[in-house]
Design a protein around this motif. Sequence first.
Motif, PDB file in Angstrom:
ATOM      1  N   ASN A  97      12.344  -5.697  -8.043  1.00  0.00           N
ATOM      2  CA  ASN A  97      10.926  -5.259  -7.993  1.00  0.00           C
ATOM      3  C   ASN A  97      10.071  -6.737  -7.038  1.00  0.00           C
ATOM      4  N   PHE A  98      10.779  -7.959  -7.020  1.00  0.00           N
ATOM      5  CA  PHE A  98       9.980  -9.233  -6.367  1.00  0.00           C
ATOM      6  C   PHE A  98       9.053  -8.163  -5.250  1.00  0.00           C
ATOM      7  N   GLY A  99       7.577  -8.705  -5.846  1.00  0.00           N
ATOM      8  CA  GLY A  99       6.338  -8.929  -4.342  1.00  0.00           C
ATOM      9  C   GLY A  99       6.303  -6.947  -4.376  1.00  0.00           C
ATOM     10  N   HIS A 100       6.477  -5.962  -5.398  1.00  0.00           N
ATOM     11  CA  HIS A 100       6.333  -5.042  -5.209  1.00  0.00           C
ATOM     12  C   HIS A 100       5.276  -4.735  -6.570  1.00  0.00           C
ATOM     13  N   THR A 101       4.978  -5.176  -7.705  1.00  0.00           N
ATOM     14  CA  THR A 101       4.180  -5.561  -8.102  1.00  0.00           C
ATOM     15  C   THR A 101       2.667  -4.912  -7.664  1.00  0.00           C
ATOM     16  N   PHE A 102       2.106  -6.305  -6.969  1.00  0.00           N
ATOM     17  CA  PHE A 102       1.764  -6.752  -6.468  1.00  0.00           C
ATOM     18  C   PHE A 102       1.123  -5.939  -4.954  1.00  0.00           C
ATOM     19  N   GLY A 103       2.232  -5.142  -4.348  1.00  0.00           N
ATOM     20  CA  GLY A 103       2.832  -4.851  -3.244  1.00  0.00           C
ATOM     21  C   GLY A 103       1.714  -3.083  -3.186  1.00  0.00           C
TER      22      GLY A 103
END
Length: 379
Positions: free
Chosen positions: A267-273
């Motif tokens: 999920n790297f980048g996915h919380t912001f994405g």
Amino acid sequence: MATRRSSDTRRTGGDNGAGVGTVVKVSLGARSYPIHVGAGLLSDTGRLVGELEPAGRVVVITNALVRSLYGARLERSLRGIPGRAKIEVLEMPDGERFKNLRTVSNLYDAVLDGGGARDTLIVALGGGVVGDVAGFVASTVLRGIRFVQVPTTLLAQVDSSVGGKTGVNTAHGKNLIGAFHQPSLVVADTAVLSTLPDREYRAGLAEVVKKGVIMSKPLFNLLDRNSVAVGARDAGLMTEVVARCCKLKAHVVAKDETDAGLRATLNFGHTFGHAVEKVSKYRRFLHGEAVAMGMVAAARLSLERGLCSEGDVERLISLLKRLGLQTAIPADLDRKALVDAIAFDKKAAGGEVRFILTKGIGSCCEEKLAPRAALRALG
Ligand code: NAD
Ligand code: GLY
């Protein structure tokens, strides 16, 4: 987080003149399966499916666009399966908005109407939408029948076809109804990437870069050195890149099939994405485009937390830009609304959000932080 590999890889050669590729194994005991990656493998899919010894029907689920491009080649190959397997093709409408229970219900009827559902093998031919829907159908018809993933987008080849996450969207949100159901086989023909629309291809590249950042410096370096050829979809290079990504994902899935820990690093980048997608009402950016901006924000937050260097953030931004991806979250997206969206992310618990952060290219960790900690990283 761990970076040791538990999956194995071997080279393979088709004996029918079809593609030569790589085989990656997803090691899950009795539910282990191979991922074949190579240019031209679509013509070899019948032989590979035949090895699963389908007893009755083989039902291909696809959409009209993908069928028009690749359906005939796949069907021809499947008709070569020895024995009595009957080949049928079901079309679902194209697009994320059709990834829902109505589509699933129509497919249930078509699969059950044909009779002999227990002996039916489903083949998903398409991108992540087709794969998630067809996989969910396979997971629930008679409490589970076998299925094969034949991913045709870059995102599907490097991510969604591997690992058994299946499901659909509801009015409450994306992917809220689903099941873990591993495929029996994945066949990723990298030659089909040549027809992908440019935006879709570049959005898929964001997921490739992500795997380099979180767990493979060699993959990141390969992309960095060859960004022009990657952007130009060089067939040999893309086979190498897709195979590496599948190997990395196979490793994560073998260690954490059901998302209990290590898998969350994907999920790297996915919380912001996800916040960018939500605040822009899911209309402005493809998922991968939002993830590219999200990764840069996550890297900035990592820098603030003293986990990575400024050089790591700059290398990430430079690579994403050279691959044609936007790296800055547009100024017109309200920062407070973005933080609120982050606070409501499904990974939030007890007022804190589980951020996946980078400890430098090739390594990552998880930190639970208050949502407002994300504000400065949004830029
Ligand atoms: P998609 O399936 O909508 O495909 C994008 C577009 O490309 C569609 O119009 C499709 O018909 C077309 N297309 C597919 N292959 C083509 C080809 N070779 N040439 C030309 N056009 C082609 O989008 P996607 O990005 O593949 O998948 C997105 C979906 O994947 C989302 O629903 C997301 O939730 C899901 N997903 C699932 C997982 C998982 O682990 N299951 C992981 C990531 C994403
Ligand atoms: N795409 C995230 C996962 O498969 O877990």
